[in-house]
Design an enzyme around this catalytic site. Sequence first.
Site, mmCIF file in Angstrom:
data_model
loop_
_atom_site.group_PDB
_atom_site.id
_atom_site.type_symbol
_atom_site.label_atom_id
_atom_site.label_comp_id
_atom_site.label_asym_id
_atom_site.label_seq_id
_atom_site.Cartn_x
_atom_site.Cartn_y
_atom_site.Cartn_z
ATOM 1 N N HIS A 176 -7.661 39.853 -32.523
ATOM 2 C CA HIS A 176 -8.756 41.375 -31.713
ATOM 3 C C HIS A 176 -10.060 40.140 -31.004
ATOM 4 C CE1 HIS A 176 -11.165 44.783 -31.888
ATOM 5 N NE2 HIS A 176 -11.895 43.694 -32.055
ATOM 6 N N HIS A 191 -12.781 38.067 -26.855
ATOM 7 C CA HIS A 191 -14.233 37.500 -26.633
ATOM 8 C C HIS A 191 -13.704 36.352 -25.953
ATOM 9 C CE1 HIS A 191 -16.480 41.494 -27.728
ATOM 10 N NE2 HIS A 191 -15.608 41.239 -29.098
ATOM 11 N N LYS A 234 -13.279 47.295 -20.187
ATOM 12 C CA LYS A 234 -13.148 46.780 -20.832
ATOM 13 C C LYS A 234 -15.239 46.484 -20.555
ATOM 14 C CE LYS A 234 -15.006 44.534 -24.702
ATOM 15 N NZ LYS A 234 -14.562 44.895 -26.288
#
Length: 299
Positions: A176, A191, A234
């Site tokens: 993730h 990230h 995003k």
Amino acid sequence: MVLLLLLPCMIYGASLPEPRQAVLSATNAEITSLAEQLYSADVNKANSGDVTLNLQYKATGTETSSGTDFASQKLFGYVNEAKLFARPTFSRFISLLDNYIKTTGTAEVVTSGEIAEQNAFVDEIFKTTVFSRLSSFFVSKGYYTTAESFKTDFTEMWFGLYTRTKGPLDSSGFEHIFHGEIHSGKISGFHSWVQFYLLEKSGQINYLSYSADGPWTGYPDVYGFQFKWTTYIKTLGSMFLGTSPEFDIAMFTLCYVTRPDSQCSVTIGGHTLKIQTYTWANSTYGVGKRYVASTYPVV
Ligand SMILES: *[C@@H]1O[C@H](CO)[C@@H](O)[C@H](O)[C@H]1NC(C)=O
């Protein structure tokens, strides 16, 4: 403290559960001090000339969710791959990035080769000063009994599989946060600046704009970006920039373990940074332990 914790274990004859929340309390000052130590210990990070960015347009307000491409050039102007990606923690990290099915809903198939890559990555980062400082801190504060038990739990909390779609084991904290997922028609997680760079280079990521640029001069820095992964958006992807993979995952783990489901406030290089953490509440491992659901720098 140790004796008090051992007592119930002796009575019930069970193995000592790794404590995480309740009894334990690292103070904000201690967490900040450790974050600064991790920051100074990150010898594998990029120097200023190793990574150059073309930030282009700064989006504000509703622009960030518009999906408008304000950037004609790529975000990354240059990355010194020959230097940075040859470093063992980077190369082990990069070897993990093709292990995942990005869209949720399909079970991950974890081969023995992939387990070996995971273990090689974990072994490599645990050799760094960043991780020896983090391990010592957790052990000294009683979060773990030994560095080895931290390492075992670390592997499970980041790589253990769970389902984001009520069935197939399609996700993990590592996938993730560092690889990114497509979930409910958008980019979820994601990230990692290294993953961003590699996917932009291969033409899968289209950089749109930035909405946050941290106060640091040189690396590490922290940014908020808008981008598309093929057709998925995003609207705010925050990430460390120029950091080593061990620094990113050490900072996230520090905050995840000491400040679960909250914002952890630290400084790095004297500048304040908040890191949000979320635990996965729907399934557990070990004795009621929770997998990493998400964690990222707040911008
Ligand atoms: C997780 O648990 C919550 C609360 O019980 C539930 O609403 C949600 O659908 C669950 N999600 C998954 C993916 O299982």
